[in-house]
Design a protein around this motif. Structure first.
Motif, PDB file in Angstrom:
ATOM      1  N   ASP A 104     -22.088  69.438  17.686  1.00  0.00           N
ATOM      2  CA  ASP A 104     -22.230  68.816  19.007  1.00  0.00           C
ATOM      3  C   ASP A 104     -22.572  69.816  20.106  1.00  0.00           C
ATOM      4  O   ASP A 104     -22.854  69.412  21.239  1.00  0.00           O
ATOM      5  CB  ASP A 104     -20.931  68.086  19.385  1.00  0.00           C
ATOM      6  CG  ASP A 104     -20.646  66.897  18.481  1.00  0.00           C
ATOM      7  OD1 ASP A 104     -21.615  66.295  17.983  1.00  0.00           O
ATOM      8  OD2 ASP A 104     -19.455  66.594  18.254  1.00  0.00           O
ATOM      9  N   ASP A 107     -28.251  72.378  19.369  1.00  0.00           N
ATOM     10  CA  ASP A 107     -29.277  71.453  18.891  1.00  0.00           C
ATOM     11  C   ASP A 107     -29.727  71.845  17.483  1.00  0.00           C
ATOM     12  O   ASP A 107     -29.606  73.020  17.084  1.00  0.00           O
ATOM     13  CB  ASP A 107     -30.468  71.443  19.849  1.00  0.00           C
ATOM     14  CG  ASP A 107     -31.222  72.763  19.862  1.00  0.00           C
ATOM     15  OD1 ASP A 107     -32.098  72.961  18.998  1.00  0.00           O
ATOM     16  OD2 ASP A 107     -30.905  73.616  20.727  1.00  0.00           O
ATOM     17  N   THR A 110     -32.139  75.003  16.960  1.00  0.00           N
ATOM     18  CA  THR A 110     -31.463  76.268  17.251  1.00  0.00           C
ATOM     19  C   THR A 110     -30.414  76.574  16.196  1.00  0.00           C
ATOM     20  O   THR A 110     -30.262  77.731  15.777  1.00  0.00           O
ATOM     21  CB  THR A 110     -30.808  76.220  18.644  1.00  0.00           C
ATOM     22  OG1 THR A 110     -31.810  75.910  19.618  1.00  0.00           O
ATOM     23  CG2 THR A 110     -30.156  77.550  18.987  1.00  0.00           C
TER      24      THR A 110
END
Length: 342
Positions: A104, A107, A110
């Motif tokens: 969470d 992203d 990444t």
């Protein structure tokens, strides 16, 4: 032991600070250096890493491999940890933290780059700094040389396939041409250059020329290490200050991996009843990373400002203080190994 080895953490810490400050003060200069690329390889980083690696490769004596029979258990331990355990635990921890625990907060793209950087660290067993860790624990220098020599030979053939396998399993695209080129540039070429140099300088009855050459090269190797650290943290300065949480998130699995691998190797060394001067370097070789190679390959594969490059740079940030803490622990528990080996 020289001043550099005694205050290693201080010099690296100062280089990190200098790199961040320089990156913030003159970002344009670092942008120009970042643009010096050929075939996805940054020329400045490549030259500095060669400057670091080459003197270490000159120390590799393949003739010492024939002496492995006098205590093969230490070598077996090193190879099992480096090639059968460590890469896979690093990939597992990367997936667990960035695909599950931290899902969470990061992203997906990444997260994948962070995992890639961790994998590259895990597949690159330490070469250059091993001699420092071995010296700090009063390890058997010749045996450490054997461990490093065989690791380097295996790395030529195993780094790219294992890295490619783990990157593929992690759903990360593997540019095989760049990966193989990186192995040639950062492992094979400096290793061959080191072997050729050693052959030209070393004599069976007289090592004076080789020792004199290594003494002359040592300051350049140190300069290469510190300049590389300055450059890497200069490239990532804005990212580091803008995303301090990312540094913490990457550091957590790296710390767990480092201490976890050391614990596994330490227990196995005790079970194998290795003497301390063989066990301590074996534990530290298995724990530390060839971060110079990992950084160079991450930059080549994913770019200077990628999450993968950042992850390998965090590996540099974490490694030195952690390894010094493990050196302290290994020295404090010297008697355990000597009793087990008695």
């Amino acid at each position: 032991m020289g001043v550099f080895e005694r205050y290693l953490s201080v010099w690296v810490g100062l280089a990190i600070i200098a790199g961040i400050l320089a990156g913030l003060a003159i970002p344009g200069a670092f942008a120009v250096i970042a643009s010096w690329e050929y075939a996805h390889v940054n020329i400045a980083v490549g030259l500095l890493i060669w400057l670091m690696i080459y003197p270490m490769m000159v120390q590799v004596d393949f003739g010492s491999i024939r002496d492995v029979g006098r205590n093969p258990r230490g070598l077996v331990l090193t190879l099992v940890i480096n090639w059968l355990i460590k890469p896979f635990t690093m990939a597992l921890l990367g997936w667990l933290f960035f695909r599950v625990i931290f899902v969470d907060w990061v992203d997906p793209q990444t997260a994948g780059e962070y995992i890639a950087g961790m994998i590259l660290l895990g597949v690159a067993p330490c070469t250059a700094m091993v001699f420092v860790w071995s010296q700090l624990t009063k390890g058997d220098a010749n045996y450490t040389l054997v461990q490093v020599s065989i690791n380097d030979v295996i790395m030529i053939f195993a780094f790219a396939p294992i890295a490619g396998l783990l990157l593929g399993i992690s759903d990360i695209h593997v540019p095989w041409d760049t990966l193989l080129l990186s192995v040639v540039l950062y492992v094979l070429v400096p290793l061959l250059a080191g072997v050729w140099t050693r052959h030209r300088l070393d004599r069976a009855d007289d090592h004076s020329r080789l020792n004199a050459f290594l003494a002359r090269m040592k300051p350049w190797s140190i300069l290469g290490l510190l300049a590389t650290v300055v450059l890497l943290f200069g490239f990532q300065a804005e990212t580091i200050l803008a995303r301090p949480l990312a540094i913490v998130l990457i550091a957590i699995p790296l710390l767990i991996q480092t201490y976890g691998i050391f614990a596994i190797t330490y227990v196995m060394a005790l079970k194998l009843q290795l003497p301390h001067n063989v066990a301590a370097p074996a534990c530290l070789i298995g724990t530390s990373n060839f971060f110079e190679l990992a950084v160079a390959v991450a930059i080549s594969l994913f770019g200077l400002h990628s999450g993968a490059a950042l992850a390998t740079v965090v590996g540099v940030l974490v490694e030195v203080p952690v390894m010094l803490s493990l050196v302290w622990f290994a020295n404090r528990t010297r008697d355990r190994f000597n009793k087990a080996a008695a």
